[in-house]
Scaffold this motif. Structure first.
Motif, PDB file in Angstrom:
ATOM      1  N   SER A  20       0.818  -1.217   0.000  1.00 51.78           N
ATOM      2  CA  SER A  20       0.000   0.000   0.000  1.00 51.78           C
ATOM      3  C   SER A  20       0.851   1.266   0.000  1.00 51.78           C
ATOM      4  O   SER A  20       0.354   2.344  -0.292  1.00 51.78           O
ATOM      5  CB  SER A  20      -0.911   0.014   1.228  1.00 51.78           C
ATOM      6  OG  SER A  20      -0.141   0.070   2.412  1.00 51.78           O
ATOM      7  N   ASP A  39      -2.287  13.380  -1.390  1.00 47.17           N
ATOM      8  CA  ASP A  39      -2.357  11.996  -1.876  1.00 47.17           C
ATOM      9  C   ASP A  39      -3.359  11.235  -1.011  1.00 47.17           C
ATOM     10  O   ASP A  39      -3.128  11.025   0.177  1.00 47.17           O
ATOM     11  CB  ASP A  39      -0.947  11.380  -1.767  1.00 47.17           C
ATOM     12  CG  ASP A  39      -0.923   9.911  -2.144  1.00 47.17           C
ATOM     13  OD1 ASP A  39      -1.973   9.344  -2.490  1.00 47.17           O
ATOM     14  OD2 ASP A  39       0.182   9.327  -2.084  1.00 47.17           O
ATOM     15  N   ALA A  40      -4.460  10.826  -1.622  1.00 49.46           N
ATOM     16  CA  ALA A  40      -5.550  10.205  -0.855  1.00 49.46           C
ATOM     17  C   ALA A  40      -5.343   8.706  -0.615  1.00 49.46           C
ATOM     18  O   ALA A  40      -6.229   8.041  -0.083  1.00 49.46           O
ATOM     19  CB  ALA A  40      -6.883  10.429  -1.563  1.00 49.46           C
ATOM     20  N   SER A  41      -4.171   8.168  -0.951  1.00 47.85           N
ATOM     21  CA  SER A  41      -3.984   6.712  -0.878  1.00 47.85           C
ATOM     22  C   SER A  41      -4.279   6.141   0.510  1.00 47.85           C
ATOM     23  O   SER A  41      -4.893   5.081   0.638  1.00 47.85           O
ATOM     24  CB  SER A  41      -2.548   6.354  -1.279  1.00 47.85           C
ATOM     25  OG  SER A  41      -2.251   6.856  -2.554  1.00 47.85           O
ATOM     26  N   LEU A  42      -3.836   6.856   1.571  1.00 50.66           N
ATOM     27  CA  LEU A  42      -4.076   6.370   2.935  1.00 50.66           C
ATOM     28  C   LEU A  42      -5.565   6.153   3.189  1.00 50.66           C
ATOM     29  O   LEU A  42      -5.966   5.176   3.835  1.00 50.66           O
ATOM     30  CB  LEU A  42      -3.500   7.379   3.946  1.00 50.66           C
ATOM     31  CG  LEU A  42      -3.859   7.182   5.426  1.00 50.66           C
ATOM     32  CD1 LEU A  42      -3.367   5.844   5.943  1.00 50.66           C
ATOM     33  CD2 LEU A  42      -3.248   8.284   6.269  1.00 50.66           C
ATOM     34  N   VAL A  44      -7.813   5.365   0.984  1.00 49.43           N
ATOM     35  CA  VAL A  44      -8.245   4.159   0.271  1.00 49.43           C
ATOM     36  C   VAL A  44      -7.866   2.918   1.084  1.00 49.43           C
ATOM     37  O   VAL A  44      -8.663   1.986   1.237  1.00 49.43           O
ATOM     38  CB  VAL A  44      -7.620   4.093  -1.146  1.00 49.43           C
ATOM     39  CG1 VAL A  44      -7.956   2.772  -1.827  1.00 49.43           C
ATOM     40  CG2 VAL A  44      -8.074   5.277  -1.979  1.00 49.43           C
ATOM     41  N   VAL A  45      -6.651   2.909   1.644  1.00 43.92           N
ATOM     42  CA  VAL A  45      -6.211   1.788   2.485  1.00 43.92           C
ATOM     43  C   VAL A  45      -7.187   1.591   3.634  1.00 43.92           C
ATOM     44  O   VAL A  45      -7.678   0.479   3.887  1.00 43.92           O
ATOM     45  CB  VAL A  45      -4.792   2.035   3.060  1.00 43.92           C
ATOM     46  CG1 VAL A  45      -4.384   0.917   4.009  1.00 43.92           C
ATOM     47  CG2 VAL A  45      -3.771   2.166   1.942  1.00 43.92           C
ATOM     48  N   MET A  46      -7.491   2.696   4.331  1.00 49.41           N
ATOM     49  CA  MET A  46      -8.375   2.616   5.484  1.00 49.41           C
ATOM     50  C   MET A  46      -9.784   2.168   5.073  1.00 49.41           C
ATOM     51  O   MET A  46     -10.395   1.324   5.735  1.00 49.41           O
ATOM     52  CB  MET A  46      -8.464   3.984   6.190  1.00 49.41           C
ATOM     53  CG  MET A  46      -7.200   4.447   6.874  1.00 49.41           C
ATOM     54  SD  MET A  46      -6.639   3.381   8.238  1.00 49.41           S
ATOM     55  CE  MET A  46      -7.906   3.671   9.463  1.00 49.41           C
ATOM     56  N   VAL A  48     -10.870   0.464   2.387  1.00 48.70           N
ATOM     57  CA  VAL A  48     -10.942  -0.938   1.950  1.00 48.70           C
ATOM     58  C   VAL A  48     -10.783  -1.870   3.158  1.00 48.70           C
ATOM     59  O   VAL A  48     -11.549  -2.824   3.334  1.00 48.70           O
ATOM     60  CB  VAL A  48      -9.859  -1.234   0.888  1.00 48.70           C
ATOM     61  CG1 VAL A  48      -9.754  -2.732   0.617  1.00 48.70           C
ATOM     62  CG2 VAL A  48     -10.157  -0.480  -0.400  1.00 48.70           C
ATOM     63  N   ALA A  49      -9.805  -1.572   4.008  1.00 47.19           N
ATOM     64  CA  ALA A  49      -9.564  -2.429   5.168  1.00 47.19           C
ATOM     65  C   ALA A  49     -10.763  -2.418   6.114  1.00 47.19           C
ATOM     66  O   ALA A  49     -11.169  -3.457   6.649  1.00 47.19           O
ATOM     67  CB  ALA A  49      -8.296  -1.986   5.897  1.00 47.19           C
ATOM     68  N   LEU A  50     -11.340  -1.227   6.317  1.00 44.51           N
ATOM     69  CA  LEU A  50     -12.513  -1.117   7.198  1.00 44.51           C
ATOM     70  C   LEU A  50     -13.688  -1.923   6.653  1.00 44.51           C
ATOM     71  O   LEU A  50     -14.318  -2.695   7.386  1.00 44.51           O
ATOM     72  CB  LEU A  50     -12.941   0.345   7.307  1.00 44.51           C
ATOM     73  CG  LEU A  50     -12.423   1.127   8.503  1.00 44.51           C
ATOM     74  CD1 LEU A  50     -12.871   2.581   8.412  1.00 44.51           C
ATOM     75  CD2 LEU A  50     -12.941   0.501   9.797  1.00 44.51           C
TER      76      LEU A  50
END
Lengths: 141, 142
Positions: A20, A39-42, A44-46, A48-50
């Motif tokens: 990630s 950068d909005a990647s964090l 997206v990680v949160m 999807v994981a949630l």
């Protein structure tokens, strides 16, 4: 067997933060620093994981006991106090300064980066000292 | 958003969720990293071995990426090391006082709508954004 489960889970976690990009504090700060090249990647990680972990809790509800243990965790505590909020504030300040949170920082040690060592060393010392003080004063009952 | 990497973020996020789910469904544990690590640091509390295995797993996966794709890691931070050290202390005290970090409160707790976790996560995200944005302004101005 519990050891094998933990080993697998640790490896999945390590792979997850590496893939990630969250293992890089610069990537985390890309989200946290609204003044930079955002950068909005964090997020997206949160997200999807949630979403997936909501499913995991549903699976838990359909099971009587964990596969290799006797009981699932009880309902979460509802106590909202100064320690909860104050702790989260301190964590937020620390996280915002370096971009390191515990999981990615611990994985980063294998990179050999001095900053990762320094962060995890201070993290370890402060956790150990905090828990020692709590023990001595009997704060956690 | 030139650095936005939604696909790898989604795959990585799924693996992190899978990790927490494996622990929860396999062993009945809410394996937030800060709680796992804090218990690892005090072996006398018992219940220690799985924490060692979890850490070994984390390092093993990290080592594979370190060898295969060293560019996946940062080798320097934007703030000097003394600030990284202070950051480590703040995070250590903070996650123990609030009993959770990004994985424990942010994922495990939030996903079961724990009131504590929702409040903690909103707080550390809000304060994290404020802090990083201020630090960024100072760094770019200096």
């Amino acid at each position: 067997m519990k050891g094998a489960v933990a080993l697998l889970a640790g490896a999945l976690f390590g792979a997850g933060v590496c893939i990630s990009g969250m293992v890089r504090p610069s990537k985390v700060l890309g989200f946290l620093d609204f003044g930079g090249a955002w950068d909005a990647s964090l997020l997206v990680v949160m997200a999807v994981a949630l979403a997936l972990h909501v499913v995991a809790w549903r699976v838990v509800k359909s099971m009587r006991a964990p596969r290799y243990a006797t009981a699932f965790p009880g309902p979460p505590s509802t106590v909202v106090d100064l320690r909860l909020v104050g702790g989260a504030v301190l964590f937020g300040v620390g996280w915002g300064i370096s971009g390191y949170c515990p999981g990615p920082a611990i994985v980063s040690i294998v990179s050999g980066a001095t900053s990762a060592f320094v962060f995890v060393a201070m993290l370890s010392v402060s956790i150990a000292l905090y828990d020692r003080v709590v023990d001595l004063r009997g704060l956690d009952g | 958003m030139t650095n936005f990497t939604p696909l790898s973020a989604a795959i990585g996020g799924a693996l992190i969720a899978l990790s927490l789910a494996v622990m929860l469904i396999g062993t009945g544990r809410i394996a937030g990293v800060s709680g796992m690590f804090a218990g690892f640091l005090r072996p006398s509390s018992g219940d220690w071995t799985w924490r060692l295995y979890f850490l070994v797993g984390m390092f093993a996966a990290g080592a594979v990426f370190r060898v295969a794709e060293p560019d996946r890691f940062d080798y320097a931070t934007r703030v000097p090391l003394w600030l990284v050290a202070i950051s480590g202390v703040l995070v250590g005290v903070g996650v123990r006082a609030s009993k959770g970090c990004t994985s424990g409160h942010g994922l495990c707790g939030m996903s079961r709508l724990s009131k504590r976790s929702i409040i903690a996560t909103m707080t550390f995200f809000g304060v994290g954004v404020a802090t990083a944005t201020i630090v960024g302004i100072v760094l770019r101005g200096a």
